[in-house]
Design an enzyme around this catalytic site. Structure first.
Site, mmCIF file in Angstrom:
data_model
loop_
_atom_site.group_PDB
_atom_site.id
_atom_site.type_symbol
_atom_site.label_atom_id
_atom_site.label_comp_id
_atom_site.label_asym_id
_atom_site.label_seq_id
_atom_site.Cartn_x
_atom_site.Cartn_y
_atom_site.Cartn_z
ATOM 1 N N SER A 222 -146.727 11.230 24.757
ATOM 2 C CA SER A 222 -147.761 12.265 25.336
ATOM 3 C C SER A 222 -148.307 11.527 26.406
ATOM 4 O O SER A 222 -147.418 11.264 27.473
ATOM 5 C CB SER A 222 -148.644 12.688 24.167
ATOM 6 O OG SER A 222 -149.367 13.814 24.863
ATOM 7 N N ASP B 147 -142.591 22.460 22.880
ATOM 8 C CA ASP B 147 -143.629 21.619 23.106
ATOM 9 C C ASP B 147 -144.652 22.696 24.019
ATOM 10 O O ASP B 147 -144.410 23.149 25.072
ATOM 11 C CB ASP B 147 -143.491 20.233 23.750
ATOM 12 C CG ASP B 147 -144.493 19.497 23.794
ATOM 13 O OD1 ASP B 147 -145.668 20.006 23.797
ATOM 14 O OD2 ASP B 147 -144.141 18.204 23.698
ATOM 15 N N HIS C 47 -144.604 19.650 20.424
ATOM 16 C CA HIS C 47 -145.212 18.147 20.555
ATOM 17 C C HIS C 47 -145.117 17.447 19.397
ATOM 18 O O HIS C 47 -145.063 16.379 19.487
ATOM 19 C CB HIS C 47 -146.544 18.488 21.008
ATOM 20 C CG HIS C 47 -147.173 17.272 21.781
ATOM 21 N ND1 HIS C 47 -146.683 17.042 23.054
ATOM 22 C CD2 HIS C 47 -148.124 16.664 21.628
ATOM 23 C CE1 HIS C 47 -147.393 16.110 23.691
ATOM 24 N NE2 HIS C 47 -148.272 15.859 22.726
#
Length: 684
Positions: A536, A621, A656
């Site tokens: 991330s 995501d 995600h």
């Protein structure tokens, strides 16, 4: 292993992006079109290519998966906690992916009641995640949120715990959490807008149509999100409004659900505060009056304006106040000093004030689940890089403590063969960067050893030096594992965060490079045996670092990487963008535009030899859109010089957080570890 098959090549369709009289050309902007067959075809081609390149590793990957799975006690359960007549816990069954939420009335010897078996709900679905579990005041109804798309868009359902039947409707487009009024007649919940920003609080009359739900609060400022919850005392329903640099809270007596929420302290830029209720006071953790590391204050319930706040725990420059837990007789503080967690126990009368003692030089400890005001027992969690996670019960009156449960690691785990330590390496500007190190002396070789350097460094999130059974698969094969506690996190308090954000963001990247150089200089590894990983915002770290110093690393894993920073922060239709202007800066401001552009990984790809690279993403995501890593992969292929591999794995079913089941997630970990071992020349 030979280079193998030819990598896919994405079509180039030049898009001209202009702002502040500056032009960027983006050949892969078209990959944002999720429904376009060409987009899906490209993602599938990348998946096929990675599979082909890593095909010789399949036996190793399967071995790693079985190894990772083999350390997990499959038939396991959490430590039960007692609330309103029931012992509540979560358990897992042998061979099953998902949790089972259970309770027993009055005693753990009573008959088990299964509130929700997520394995049943998830059956036949590619993805299923429960988020938010809330029992009605009479304990007969369960409200739970579920996401079956991996976009973190939940729906709330209601289940009768006596009959097992569910109501024939659900609450839509929400965060998954629900808060009941005292009489059980109403449920309050938060809905998300089209950018997935939680921005509306609704009141739902239990049993009525959701179309009749009433909007009780709407957050108009796009840089804020909101939430609704019950205070620990259960006296109040609370609405919390949050941005990066400001907070605001509203409250309503939970036995007056049709009333109007009252405001505590109006939002002000750079005024952060959170509230806890006890007796006739609000207890307020805040940075008010330049308390950079936060302090604890209090005010009467009806006098919540900051002018009425009084110090309880004053600000300390060397101690960061992270959190607190309130009991009838005790106040417990979570503090951090020189990077180490501290738990401070105080009586309200001031007669006792002490710290729970920890022996290790690098560890993580934090307050656990403590639903009861009246208890003298504090539950907290403890682990370190070598010590599995433990739930400990501490008697605040006598000082006695006992371990209620410690994570059981199967497969012959022996903590004594591992070593952990904390060291400090000097950054370019003279700052000392702390790192936490795990290794196994009997598996190390003289000279260079493979070393995995992990980092994040954003949002004030601290990567804690806690235990992971997964890491053992690398460490047992000779790897050293290192966490770099770089600026942008809060390992050394709030100033550490402030020095790694906005126009100081580059400190995070340089810190990571300085740690890598320090590890090499110390002889712990060499560039041909140095590996890096981050996900991330940690993927942004990876992308920038390999643009700046590709020579430092043999191979890198960038998981769900945030790499197209300029384009994303200019697009307010993308989830999370507006709420992050105070983390990265708003590129509509020219100064921030040029600063962000100067480090954004996608905008700074250049002709050079990049390390071997594995990029992971998920089609659904909601936090880092799949097209960022996809575009980055395509552009890297254009500019990369040399024979190193650039691989991308896109999970076409998840978002995600990756796979939702505990075993499915291990398959992705096994794939990542096989990539690292392959690059380290370790074949088994």
């Amino acid at each position: 292993m030979s280079k193998g098959p030819t990598p896919p090549k994405a079509s180039k369709k030049k898009e001209i992006l202009e702002i502040h009289s500056d032009i960027r050309e983006d050949d892969y902007y078209w990959l944002r079109e999720r429904e376009k067959p060409e987009t899906i075809a490209y993602l599938n081609a990348e998946n096929d290519y990675r599979s082909e390149v890593m095909a010789p590793l399949q036996a190793l990957e399967e071995k790693l998966f079985l190894e990772l799975k083999g350390r997990i006690k499959e038939d396991d359960s959490s430590v039960p906690y007692f609330k309103k007549g029931y012992w509540i816990y979560v358990r897992y069954d042998q061979g099953k992916d998902h949790p089972i939420y259970c309770r027993r009335k009055g005693s753990m010897d009573a008959e088990e009641e299964i509130m929700l078996d997520v394995n049943i709900e998830a059956s036949g679905k590619d993805y299923y995640q429960v988020g938010g579990m809330s029992l009605s005041p009479d304990r007969n109804w369960l409200a739970y949120g579920y996401d079956d798309q991996s976009r973190r868009i939940y729906k709330i359902r209601f289940r009768n715990l006596e009959s097992g039947l569910e109501l024939d409707y659900e609450l839509p487009q929400c965060t998954g959490s629900a808060s009941w009024s005292s009489d059980g007649q109403y449920v309050f919940y938060t809905r998300k807008d089209e950018t997935l920003r939680p921005c509306q609080v609704y009141r739902h009359r239990f049993g009525s149509s959701p179309s009749e739900d009433q909007l009780v609060y709407e957050e108009a400022d796009s840089s804020f999100i909101c939430s609704v919850y019950r205070s620990k005392s259960e006296r109040f329903l609370m609405i919390g409004c949050h941005s990066t640099v400001s907070n605001e809270y509203h409250y309503l007596e939970a036995d007056q659900p049709e009333g109007e929420f009252a405001l505590i302290q109006p939002r002000e830029r750079d005024l952060e505060y959170s509230v806890a209720h006890f007796g006739e006071h609000w207890y307020i953790r805040t940075n008010y009056q330049n308390a950079l590391n936060f302090k604890l204050m209090r005010s009467p319930l009806d006098l919540g304006l900051k002018e009425n706040w009084q110090d309880i725990i004053p600000h300390r420059e060397a101690v960061y106040l992270e959190g607190l837990e309130i009991f009838e007789k005790y106040l417990v503080l979570e503090e951090r000093s020189q990077g180490l967690n501290r738990l401070r126990v105080m009586t309200w009368d001031g007669k006792q004030d002490h710290y729970i003692q920890f022996d290790s030089e690098t560890y993580t400890a934090g307050i656990g689940t403590n639903p009861s005001f009246e208890s003298n027992l504090l539950r907290y969690g403890y682990s370190s890089l070598t010590q599995p996670n433990a739930v400990i019960e501490y008697n605040m009156e006598t000082g006695e403590q006992k371990t209620l449960k410690q994570q059981e690691v199967l497969g012959g785990f022996d903590a004594s063969v591992y070593r952990e330590e904390r060291r400090w390496y000097q950054a370019e500007d003279g700052e000392k960067i702390p790192v936490s190190i795990l290794w196994r002396p009997d598996r190390q070789k003289e000279g260079s050893n493979p070393l995995l350097l992990y980092g994040y460094g954003s949002y004030g999130i601290t990567v804690e030096p806690g235990f992971s059974s997964n890491r053992l698969s690398l460490v047992d094969r000779g790897f050293t594992f290192v966490i770099a506690h770089i600026r942008g996190g809060q390992y050394l308090g709030r100033p550490w965060y402030e020095e790694g954000k906005m126009l100081k963001k580059k400190n995070s990247f340089q810190d990571f490079i300085s740690v890598a150089e320090g590890l090499i200089a110390e002889g712990r590894t060499q560039p041909e045996q140095l590996f890096a990983m981050g996900g991330s915002a940690g993927g942004l770290l990876m992308g920038t670092v390999i643009n700046w110093r590709p020579d430092l690393f043999k191979a890198v894993i960038a998981a769900v990487p945030f790499v197209d920073v300029v384009s994303t922060m200019l697009d307010e239709s993308i989830p999370l963008t507006t709420g992050e202007f105070d983390e990265w800066g708003n590129p509509k401001n020219e100064e921030y535009y040029h600063y962000i552009k100067s480090y954004s990984p996608y905008d700074n790809v250049k002709e050079q030899a990049y390390p071997n690279l594995l990029i992971t993403t998920g089609l659904h995501d909601s936090q880092v859109q799949y097209w960022e890593p996809a575009k980055w992969c395509a552009k890297l292929r254009d500019y990369h010089q040399g024979e190193n591999h650039i691989l991308m794995y896109c999970n076409m079913s998840t978002g995600h957080g990756g796979a939702s089941g505990r075993f499915e997630a291990l398959k992705e970990t096994a794939m990542e570890f096989s990539f690292l071992l392959w690059q380290a020349g370790i074949e088994k």
